[in-house]
Design a protein around this motif. Structure first.
Motif, PDB file in Angstrom:
ATOM      1  N   SER A   1     -12.201 -31.877 -29.716  1.00 10.54           N
ATOM      2  CA  SER A   1     -12.208 -32.011 -30.872  1.00 10.54           C
ATOM      3  C   SER A   1     -14.215 -31.732 -30.889  1.00 10.54           C
ATOM      4  O   SER A   1     -14.713 -31.583 -32.331  1.00 10.54           O
ATOM      5  N   TYR A   2     -14.665 -32.480 -29.677  1.00  9.06           N
ATOM      6  CA  TYR A   2     -16.501 -32.262 -29.716  1.00  9.06           C
ATOM      7  C   TYR A   2     -16.330 -31.252 -30.603  1.00  9.06           C
ATOM      8  O   TYR A   2     -16.982 -30.667 -31.659  1.00  9.06           O
ATOM      9  N   TYR A   3     -16.534 -30.841 -29.520  1.00  6.27           N
ATOM     10  CA  TYR A   3     -16.679 -28.426 -29.429  1.00  6.27           C
ATOM     11  C   TYR A   3     -16.558 -28.357 -31.196  1.00  6.27           C
ATOM     12  O   TYR A   3     -17.573 -27.459 -31.174  1.00  6.27           O
ATOM     13  N   LEU A   4     -15.541 -28.864 -31.504  1.00  5.55           N
ATOM     14  CA  LEU A   4     -14.833 -27.842 -32.827  1.00  5.55           C
ATOM     15  C   LEU A   4     -15.040 -28.602 -34.166  1.00  5.55           C
ATOM     16  O   LEU A   4     -15.882 -28.475 -35.164  1.00  5.55           O
TER      17      LEU A   4
ATOM     18  N   ALA B   1     -13.908 -40.655 -33.946  1.00  4.65           N
ATOM     19  CA  ALA B   1     -13.028 -40.495 -32.698  1.00  4.65           C
ATOM     20  C   ALA B   1     -12.083 -39.431 -33.651  1.00  4.65           C
ATOM     21  O   ALA B   1     -11.619 -38.048 -32.019  1.00  4.65           O
ATOM     22  N   ALA B   2     -12.335 -39.018 -34.289  1.00  2.00           N
ATOM     23  CA  ALA B   2     -11.608 -37.603 -34.956  1.00  2.00           C
ATOM     24  C   ALA B   2     -12.470 -36.612 -34.893  1.00  2.00           C
ATOM     25  O   ALA B   2     -12.006 -36.123 -34.416  1.00  2.00           O
ATOM     26  N   LEU B   3     -13.386 -37.354 -34.185  1.00  4.72           N
ATOM     27  CA  LEU B   3     -14.755 -35.638 -33.701  1.00  4.72           C
ATOM     28  C   LEU B   3     -14.872 -35.653 -32.282  1.00  4.72           C
ATOM     29  O   LEU B   3     -15.597 -34.930 -31.705  1.00  4.72           O
ATOM     30  N   GLY B   4     -13.673 -36.603 -31.916  1.00  2.59           N
ATOM     31  CA  GLY B   4     -13.906 -36.673 -29.928  1.00  2.59           C
ATOM     32  C   GLY B   4     -14.898 -37.319 -29.631  1.00  2.59           C
ATOM     33  O   GLY B   4     -15.304 -36.803 -28.590  1.00  2.59           O
ATOM     34  N   ILE B   5     -15.480 -38.507 -30.600  1.00  6.96           N
ATOM     35  CA  ILE B   5     -16.762 -39.050 -30.236  1.00  6.96           C
ATOM     36  C   ILE B   5     -15.907 -40.105 -30.289  1.00  6.96           C
ATOM     37  O   ILE B   5     -15.525 -41.348 -30.896  1.00  6.96           O
ATOM     38  N   GLU B   6     -16.558 -40.903 -28.990  1.00  7.62           N
ATOM     39  CA  GLU B   6     -16.526 -42.746 -28.621  1.00  7.62           C
ATOM     40  C   GLU B   6     -18.244 -43.155 -28.721  1.00  7.62           C
ATOM     41  O   GLU B   6     -18.471 -43.096 -28.077  1.00  7.62           O
ATOM     42  N   VAL B   7     -17.726 -44.314 -29.189  1.00  5.18           N
ATOM     43  CA  VAL B   7     -18.797 -45.344 -30.075  1.00  5.18           C
ATOM     44  C   VAL B   7     -19.064 -46.492 -28.893  1.00  5.18           C
ATOM     45  O   VAL B   7     -18.090 -47.173 -28.689  1.00  5.18           O
ATOM     46  N   VAL B   8     -19.757 -46.441 -27.477  1.00  3.51           N
ATOM     47  CA  VAL B   8     -19.788 -47.134 -26.109  1.00  3.51           C
ATOM     48  C   VAL B   8     -20.444 -49.205 -26.744  1.00  3.51           C
ATOM     49  O   VAL B   8     -19.915 -49.857 -26.581  1.00  3.51           O
ATOM     50  N   ASP B   9     -21.478 -48.682 -27.427  1.00  7.93           N
ATOM     51  CA  ASP B   9     -21.778 -49.962 -27.865  1.00  7.93           C
ATOM     52  C   ASP B   9     -22.939 -49.795 -29.127  1.00  7.93           C
ATOM     53  O   ASP B   9     -23.657 -49.180 -29.361  1.00  7.93           O
TER      54      ASP B   9
ATOM     55  N   GLN C   1     -26.140 -32.238 -33.768  1.00  7.52           N
ATOM     56  CA  GLN C   1     -24.632 -32.172 -35.214  1.00  7.52           C
ATOM     57  C   GLN C   1     -24.461 -33.266 -35.269  1.00  7.52           C
ATOM     58  O   GLN C   1     -23.964 -34.040 -36.165  1.00  7.52           O
ATOM     59  N   ALA C   2     -23.563 -33.660 -33.713  1.00  5.25           N
ATOM     60  CA  ALA C   2     -22.368 -34.947 -33.151  1.00  5.25           C
ATOM     61  C   ALA C   2     -23.872 -36.268 -34.196  1.00  5.25           C
ATOM     62  O   ALA C   2     -23.538 -36.989 -34.598  1.00  5.25           O
ATOM     63  N   GLU C   3     -25.208 -36.128 -33.341  1.00  2.20           N
ATOM     64  CA  GLU C   3     -25.578 -37.364 -33.706  1.00  2.20           C
ATOM     65  C   GLU C   3     -25.616 -37.943 -35.478  1.00  2.20           C
ATOM     66  O   GLU C   3     -26.113 -38.990 -35.649  1.00  2.20           O
ATOM     67  N   LEU C   4     -26.437 -36.345 -35.563  1.00  2.00           N
ATOM     68  CA  LEU C   4     -26.598 -36.554 -37.353  1.00  2.00           C
ATOM     69  C   LEU C   4     -25.315 -37.292 -38.393  1.00  2.00           C
ATOM     70  O   LEU C   4     -25.218 -38.227 -38.730  1.00  2.00           O
ATOM     71  N   LEU C   5     -24.145 -36.742 -38.055  1.00  2.00           N
ATOM     72  CA  LEU C   5     -23.275 -36.838 -38.495  1.00  2.00           C
ATOM     73  C   LEU C   5     -23.416 -38.455 -37.741  1.00  2.00           C
ATOM     74  O   LEU C   5     -22.497 -39.624 -38.879  1.00  2.00           O
ATOM     75  N   LEU C   6     -22.655 -39.075 -36.745  1.00  2.00           N
ATOM     76  CA  LEU C   6     -23.229 -40.623 -36.257  1.00  2.00           C
ATOM     77  C   LEU C   6     -24.031 -40.896 -37.486  1.00  2.00           C
ATOM     78  O   LEU C   6     -23.807 -42.082 -37.845  1.00  2.00           O
ATOM     79  N   LYS C   7     -25.171 -40.849 -37.317  1.00  2.00           N
ATOM     80  CA  LYS C   7     -26.495 -42.020 -37.608  1.00  2.00           C
ATOM     81  C   LYS C   7     -25.880 -41.781 -38.636  1.00  2.00           C
ATOM     82  O   LYS C   7     -26.257 -43.406 -39.828  1.00  2.00           O
ATOM     83  N   ARG C   8     -25.403 -40.974 -39.710  1.00  2.00           N
ATOM     84  CA  ARG C   8     -24.440 -41.534 -40.955  1.00  2.00           C
ATOM     85  C   ARG C   8     -23.677 -42.079 -41.475  1.00  2.00           C
ATOM     86  O   ARG C   8     -23.994 -43.245 -42.372  1.00  2.00           O
ATOM     87  N   LYS C   9     -23.095 -41.941 -40.171  1.00  2.00           N
ATOM     88  CA  LYS C   9     -22.142 -42.744 -40.097  1.00  2.00           C
ATOM     89  C   LYS C   9     -22.196 -44.111 -40.729  1.00  2.00           C
ATOM     90  O   LYS C   9     -21.824 -44.762 -40.622  1.00  2.00           O
ATOM     91  N   PHE C  10     -22.983 -44.555 -39.396  1.00  2.00           N
ATOM     92  CA  PHE C  10     -23.397 -45.584 -38.809  1.00  2.00           C
ATOM     93  C   PHE C  10     -24.280 -45.840 -39.859  1.00  2.00           C
ATOM     94  O   PHE C  10     -23.753 -47.263 -39.965  1.00  2.00           O
ATOM     95  N   SER C  11     -25.446 -45.592 -40.206  1.00  2.00           N
ATOM     96  CA  SER C  11     -26.120 -46.405 -41.280  1.00  2.00           C
ATOM     97  C   SER C  11     -25.355 -46.492 -42.733  1.00  2.00           C
ATOM     98  O   SER C  11     -25.698 -47.447 -42.933  1.00  2.00           O
ATOM     99  N   ASP C  12     -24.668 -45.943 -42.900  1.00  2.00           N
ATOM    100  CA  ASP C  12     -23.303 -46.709 -44.097  1.00  2.00           C
ATOM    101  C   ASP C  12     -22.899 -47.644 -43.347  1.00  2.00           C
ATOM    102  O   ASP C  12     -22.554 -49.080 -44.417  1.00  2.00           O
ATOM    103  N   ARG C  13     -22.188 -47.995 -42.523  1.00  2.00           N
ATOM    104  CA  ARG C  13     -21.398 -49.208 -41.687  1.00  2.00           C
ATOM    105  C   ARG C  13     -22.212 -50.649 -41.840  1.00  2.00           C
ATOM    106  O   ARG C  13     -21.374 -51.623 -41.948  1.00  2.00           O
ATOM    107  N   LEU C  14     -23.254 -49.832 -40.651  1.00  4.61           N
ATOM    108  CA  LEU C  14     -24.469 -51.547 -40.383  1.00  4.61           C
ATOM    109  C   LEU C  14     -24.606 -52.330 -42.118  1.00  4.61           C
ATOM    110  O   LEU C  14     -24.694 -52.981 -42.344  1.00  4.61           O
ATOM    111  N   ARG C  15     -24.732 -50.559 -43.006  1.00  6.59           N
ATOM    112  CA  ARG C  15     -25.451 -51.583 -44.316  1.00  6.59           C
ATOM    113  C   ARG C  15     -23.864 -52.168 -45.636  1.00  6.59           C
ATOM    114  O   ARG C  15     -24.253 -53.128 -45.764  1.00  6.59           O
TER     115      ARG C  15
END
Length: 333
Positions: A102-105, A194-202, A114-128
């Protein structure tokens, strides 16, 4: 014949070399057959562990992905609390690949950027969103652990709202994965990592600061308060100093007055005693006392040059400057 044999051996070696690939420690490998991720009978991607493996040469290619925990530092940004107060929050998060296929696709050829770009935008929205529900006191004290836990869970599990652009991009990537796998994978929240195959550990917050303009205003107010307290203490100190100085001056004046009074009394007593002593001494010989007084008068009268005295030679003032016989004759007269 010999050349054909050598050529065959070389061809076999090339095929064998192309068939072997090595996955190193800290990595995982997935095999792409005609650009499609190789899957098993249960439609799960085949993930190769560290070590040597084989593939079909010229048909299958291998993509190695980093399986270690990644650290992504989030640039400090401005956030608004429930009290409409601005905070500068500096944070970071740790993540890893959980589903390599899933991560590769989702990221397009497994690119970390690319993964960090999506993760950073999602993290910023949730933290806000999470900070917007809390006040400043709750953020900087008791709620920091709960805050980061809620953000991590929201990233891993997703949320019910998908209004943000980051959620839209994640949902698009999830739809791309579903289309690629023909819907044969576990259904996940389409706006979760998780839909992108990524797990946020901390998730951790490194520092929380006030904006510079607010910090300056608070600093100036604190300085004004401290200056006011300092002025009050200084004025109280000056007042106490004046009181102490006045008491000291009063005490010194009283001591001096008492000392002068005692000195005058002692001097008077001394003069009286001296007079008495002189009187007792001179009363025994009045003539000698008169002689001493005349000598003192002569000394004071003639001690300066140029003094002129107009007196009769027969004046009593000069009687001790005459011959003794004349003094006795004048005394008898």
């Amino acid at each position: 014949m010999r050349k054909s044999f050598v050529f065959a051996i070389v061809a076999v070696l090339v095929v064998l070399y192309s068939s072997v690939f090595i996955v190193y420690e800290g990595q995982r490998g997935i095999v792409l057959r005609f650009g499609k991720v190789e899957r098993d009978s249960e439609n799960k991607p085949v993930v190769y562990q560290p070590g040597p493996h084989f593939k079909i040469p010229f048909i299958e290619t291998v993509k190695t992905l980093d399986a270690r925990i990644q650290t992504m530092d989030i640039k400090a940004d401005r956030f608004l609390t429930s009290e409409n107060k601005d905070l500068i929050v500096d944070s970071y998060l740790k993540w890893r690949i959980k589903d390599f296929s899933s991560y590769y696709l989702a990221t397009g050829n497994g690119e970390i950027s690319q993964a960090e770009l999506l993760l950073k935008r999602k993290f910023s929205d949730r933290l806000r969103s999470e900070i917007g529900r809390l006040d400043v006191r709750g953020i900087v004290t008791d709620s920091r652990g709960r805050l980061t836990t809620d953000v991590r869970n929201a990233l891993n599990e997703g949320t019910n709202d998908d209004d943000s652009s980051a959620d839209s991009d994640i949902a698009s990537a999830a739809a791309r994965i579903e289309k690629e796998t023909k819907g044969k994978q576990v259904i996940l929240n389409p706006n979760s990592m998780a839909a992108l195959g990524i797990e946020v550990v901390d998730v951790r917050i490194k520092q929380i600061n006030l904006p510079d303009e607010v910090s300056d205003a608070i600093y100036q107010r604190m300085r004004a308060e401290r200056d006011s307290v300092a002025r009050r203490h200084r004025s109280q100190g000056l007042e106490e100093a004046e009181k102490i100085r006045a008491v000291a001056d009063k005490t010194a004046t009283e001591i001096k007055a008492k000392a002068n009074s005692e000195a005058l009394v002692l001097r008077g007593e001394g003069d009286a005693e001296a007079t008495k002593l002189f009187a007792d001494a001179f009363s025994k010989d009045p003539e000698f006392y008169a002689f001493i007084r005349s000598l003192r008068a002569y000394e004071k009268s003639f001690q300066n040059d140029g003094n002129v005295m107009v007196l009769s030679p027969d004046s009593d003032f000069f009687r001790y400057m005459k011959a003794p016989s004349k003094q006795r004759r004048q005394a008898n007269d």
